[in-house]
Design a protein around this motif. Structure first.
Motif, PDB file in Angstrom:
ATOM      1  N   GLY A 277     -15.788 -23.581 -49.655  1.00  0.00           N
ATOM      2  CA  GLY A 277     -14.868 -24.116 -50.654  1.00  0.00           C
ATOM      3  C   GLY A 277     -15.184 -23.611 -52.045  1.00  0.00           C
ATOM      4  N   THR A 278     -16.479 -23.551 -52.360  1.00  0.00           N
ATOM      5  CA  THR A 278     -16.893 -23.044 -53.670  1.00  0.00           C
ATOM      6  C   THR A 278     -16.494 -21.586 -53.834  1.00  0.00           C
ATOM      7  OG1 THR A 278     -18.746 -24.582 -53.848  1.00  0.00           O
ATOM      8  CG2 THR A 278     -18.888 -22.564 -55.144  1.00  0.00           C
ATOM      9  N   ARG A 279     -16.743 -20.778 -52.800  1.00  0.00           N
ATOM     10  CA  ARG A 279     -16.372 -19.362 -52.873  1.00  0.00           C
ATOM     11  C   ARG A 279     -14.858 -19.198 -53.000  1.00  0.00           C
ATOM     12  NH1 ARG A 279     -20.200 -16.124 -54.461  1.00  0.00           N
ATOM     13  NH2 ARG A 279     -19.208 -14.356 -53.441  1.00  0.00           N
ATOM     14  N   GLY A 280     -14.117 -20.062 -52.325  1.00  0.00           N
ATOM     15  CA  GLY A 280     -12.666 -20.006 -52.460  1.00  0.00           C
ATOM     16  C   GLY A 280     -12.211 -20.330 -53.871  1.00  0.00           C
ATOM     17  N   LYS A 281     -12.850 -21.339 -54.484  1.00  0.00           N
ATOM     18  CA  LYS A 281     -12.512 -21.695 -55.865  1.00  0.00           C
ATOM     19  C   LYS A 281     -12.833 -20.549 -56.826  1.00  0.00           C
ATOM     20  CE  LYS A 281     -13.525 -26.595 -55.072  1.00  0.00           C
ATOM     21  NZ  LYS A 281     -14.512 -27.673 -55.325  1.00  0.00           N
ATOM     22  N   ILE A 282     -13.920 -19.837 -56.533  1.00  0.00           N
ATOM     23  CA  ILE A 282     -14.318 -18.716 -57.390  1.00  0.00           C
ATOM     24  C   ILE A 282     -13.198 -17.699 -57.488  1.00  0.00           C
ATOM     25  CG2 ILE A 282     -15.879 -16.724 -57.542  1.00  0.00           C
ATOM     26  CD1 ILE A 282     -17.963 -18.531 -56.146  1.00  0.00           C
ATOM     27  N   GLU A 283     -12.522 -17.463 -56.361  1.00  0.00           N
ATOM     28  CA  GLU A 283     -11.464 -16.453 -56.351  1.00  0.00           C
ATOM     29  C   GLU A 283     -10.303 -16.844 -57.257  1.00  0.00           C
ATOM     30  OE1 GLU A 283     -11.695 -13.554 -55.231  1.00  0.00           O
ATOM     31  OE2 GLU A 283     -13.548 -13.774 -54.084  1.00  0.00           O
ATOM     32  N   ILE A 284     -10.113 -18.140 -57.468  1.00  0.00           N
ATOM     33  CA  ILE A 284      -9.081 -18.576 -58.409  1.00  0.00           C
ATOM     34  C   ILE A 284      -9.470 -18.152 -59.824  1.00  0.00           C
ATOM     35  CG2 ILE A 284      -7.921 -20.584 -59.413  1.00  0.00           C
ATOM     36  CD1 ILE A 284      -8.280 -21.965 -56.681  1.00  0.00           C
ATOM     37  N   PHE A 285     -10.757 -18.310 -60.161  1.00  0.00           N
ATOM     38  CA  PHE A 285     -11.237 -17.846 -61.465  1.00  0.00           C
ATOM     39  C   PHE A 285     -11.155 -16.322 -61.566  1.00  0.00           C
ATOM     40  CE2 PHE A 285     -13.209 -22.040 -61.301  1.00  0.00           C
ATOM     41  CZ  PHE A 285     -13.006 -22.495 -62.597  1.00  0.00           C
ATOM     42  N   THR A 286     -11.436 -15.645 -60.447  1.00  0.00           N
ATOM     43  CA  THR A 286     -11.319 -14.186 -60.440  1.00  0.00           C
ATOM     44  C   THR A 286      -9.883 -13.772 -60.713  1.00  0.00           C
ATOM     45  OG1 THR A 286     -13.112 -14.043 -58.819  1.00  0.00           O
ATOM     46  CG2 THR A 286     -11.734 -12.094 -59.094  1.00  0.00           C
ATOM     47  N   LEU A 287      -8.942 -14.471 -60.083  1.00  0.00           N
ATOM     48  CA  LEU A 287      -7.524 -14.188 -60.310  1.00  0.00           C
ATOM     49  C   LEU A 287      -7.168 -14.363 -61.785  1.00  0.00           C
ATOM     50  CD1 LEU A 287      -4.624 -15.373 -58.034  1.00  0.00           C
ATOM     51  CD2 LEU A 287      -4.416 -15.518 -60.502  1.00  0.00           C
ATOM     52  N   GLY A 341     -16.965 -14.744 -61.313  1.00  0.00           N
ATOM     53  CA  GLY A 341     -15.720 -14.230 -60.749  1.00  0.00           C
ATOM     54  C   GLY A 341     -14.711 -13.844 -61.813  1.00  0.00           C
ATOM     55  N   GLY A 342     -14.564 -14.687 -62.841  1.00  0.00           N
ATOM     56  CA  GLY A 342     -13.598 -14.394 -63.894  1.00  0.00           C
ATOM     57  C   GLY A 342     -13.947 -13.141 -64.675  1.00  0.00           C
TER      58      GLY A 342
END
Length: 439
Positions: A277-287, A341-342
């Motif tokens: 879940g944490t890694r998935g949230k990171i991708e939102i920041f990457t986006l 990620g961002g």
């Protein structure tokens, strides 16, 4: 409304982003879902590192596809679209085949083989999409659209971590998540199936249409011409320095991906679903980083954003290493991963835009792909080194070492690159093409 990619801005951006989303879904599934699943089952860091490296390895050699895609195609369906359709179809088939493995934790060889084969076709799709992007995107669109494209890949990875991992696998198991993944890739395939590159081209081989716009394009129509253009493309200092940068730029983040997964699950007691879940949230920041970085890169400059973000990236690693008390706070760890990620998203899109600036359109399928392949080689190096560094250094030492490397080495390489050199080269390349035409 004309729904072809060359004339319709929405059509080309939506298609390019959809293709990158399709690349991000299996990447997130292997790197986040399976990696966390294996770590939760007690498998060591080297198993996780080897699997994620296998997923990345075909991307190192994707430069092989470049000359083929530049040289051969069925132009009546578009210069790049036939390759995209074939590759995307095989991506769906190979992902669907994962469902047939009885137990992925015991049949690691078959899992690794299918992951490898899938990424062979994913790399082919990526080369075709990148070459299409170089052709159809306007120069003033490249930074922002690169942000959207890379952000879409992050969105695909987030889809894997949050939806496929936490939700689908959490409720119905790993096999259901694999089936859902194949279905998602099939849906994305509808975009290149129903959207043409140019008005008047065939949708499928047996439908009406013809090759369009070919006579205006500078194209490597023979092996000798392709080789001459490539020598010109890589003859300038910036093109050469970009090679060195590409080989180094992803080592830190990919190494940390392996080290962090094992460290937080096996040493700090996170569950595999928590970490997914944490890694998935990171991708939102990457986006978000991709979108912001792309927007700023078009307005401030691709190189300036690349230098700023690579320094911030290195500083964030060192700062977090010096505050070990924060590692016990899940909120602090999520903030750190989100910042990583961002910043990485903004750095990546600015570098992609720089690579497009440097690449010669006539051989974009080869030159731009070569840079992307080298960046993926950098990722493989980072993943493979993750297990070794995990055994030899503690977590703080790893962060400090690679934070300094990122802030110093990558910045120095960027200072030697001038992405505007290509315009002079392009004029020379047109002269070469005219000589061929006049013969």
């Amino acid at each position: 409304m004309s729904m072809n990619m060359s004339d319709n801005k929405f059509a080309r951006i939506f298609t390019l982003c959809g293709m990158y989303f399709a690349q991000g879904v299996p990447f997130g599934f292997v790197s986040y879902v399976l990696a966390s699943y294996f770590a939760g089952k007690g498998l060591d860091a080297n198993v996780v590192a080897n699997l994620t490296a296998l997923a990345t390895l075909p991307w190192v050699f994707k430069f092989v596809w470049g000359p083929m895609i530049d040289r051969y195609t069925y132009r009546a369906m578009g210069r790049r679209r036939p390759w995209i359709l074939f590759a995307q179809t095989m991506m769906v088939v190979t992902i669907a085949a994962l469902v047939l493995i009885p137990d992925v934790t015991t049949d690691l060889k078959m899992l690794g083989l299918l992951v490898f084969i899938h990424n062979v076709f994913a790399s082919m799709q990526d080369v075709s999409v990148d070459a299409l992007a170089v052709e159809v995107l306007e120069e003033n669109e490249r930074g922002f659209v690169n942000g959207l494209m890379f952000g879409s890949a992050s969105g695909g990875a987030a889809f894997s971590g949050l939806f496929l991992g936490q939700f689908v696998m959490g409720h119905w198991g790993l096999r259901a998540a694999m089936i859902a993944q194949a279905g998602a890739l099939f849906c994305v395939m509808m975009l290149p199936l129903f959207l043409r590159e140019r008005k008047g081209e065939k949708m499928l081989p047996w439908t009406a249409g013809k090759a369009m716009g070919v006579e205006e394009q500078l194209s490597a129509d023979s092996g000798g011409e392709l080789w001459r253009l490539l020598k010109k493309a890589f003859s300038i200092r910036s093109a050469i320095m970009m090679i060195f940068l590409a080989v180094c730029v992803k080592i830190a983040i990919e190494l940390h991906g392996v080290v962090g997964t094992v460290y937080y699950i096996q040493e700090l007691g996170w569950t595999d679903t928590e970490f997914m879940g944490t890694r998935g949230k990171i991708e939102i920041f990457t986006l978000l980083g991709c979108l912001t970085g792309g927007f700023l890169a078009d307005r401030i400059g691709h190189k300036k954003i690349a230098i700023t973000t690579t320094i911030l990236f290195g500083v964030s690693y060192v700062a977090f290493a010096l505050k070990p008390e924060l590692w016990q706070s899940k909120l602090a760890v999520e903030i750190f991963f989100g910042a990583e990620g961002g910043i990485y998203g903004a750095l990546s899109v600015s570098l992609f835009a720089m690579c497009m600036d440097i690449s010669l359109p006539a051989v974009a399928g080869t030159q731009f792909t070569a840079y992307m392949a080298m960046m993926n080689g950098s990722a493989v190096i980072g993943k493979k080194m993750g297990g070794w560094f995990y055994d030899k250094m503690d977590y703080a030492q790893i962060l400090i070492f690679w934070g300094v490397f990122q802030a110093v080495v990558i910045t120095v390489l960027l200072l030697f690159i001038d992405q505007h050199q290509r315009k002079k080269l392009e004029a020379k390349a047109v002269g070469i093409s005219n000589d061929r035409i006049n013969e």
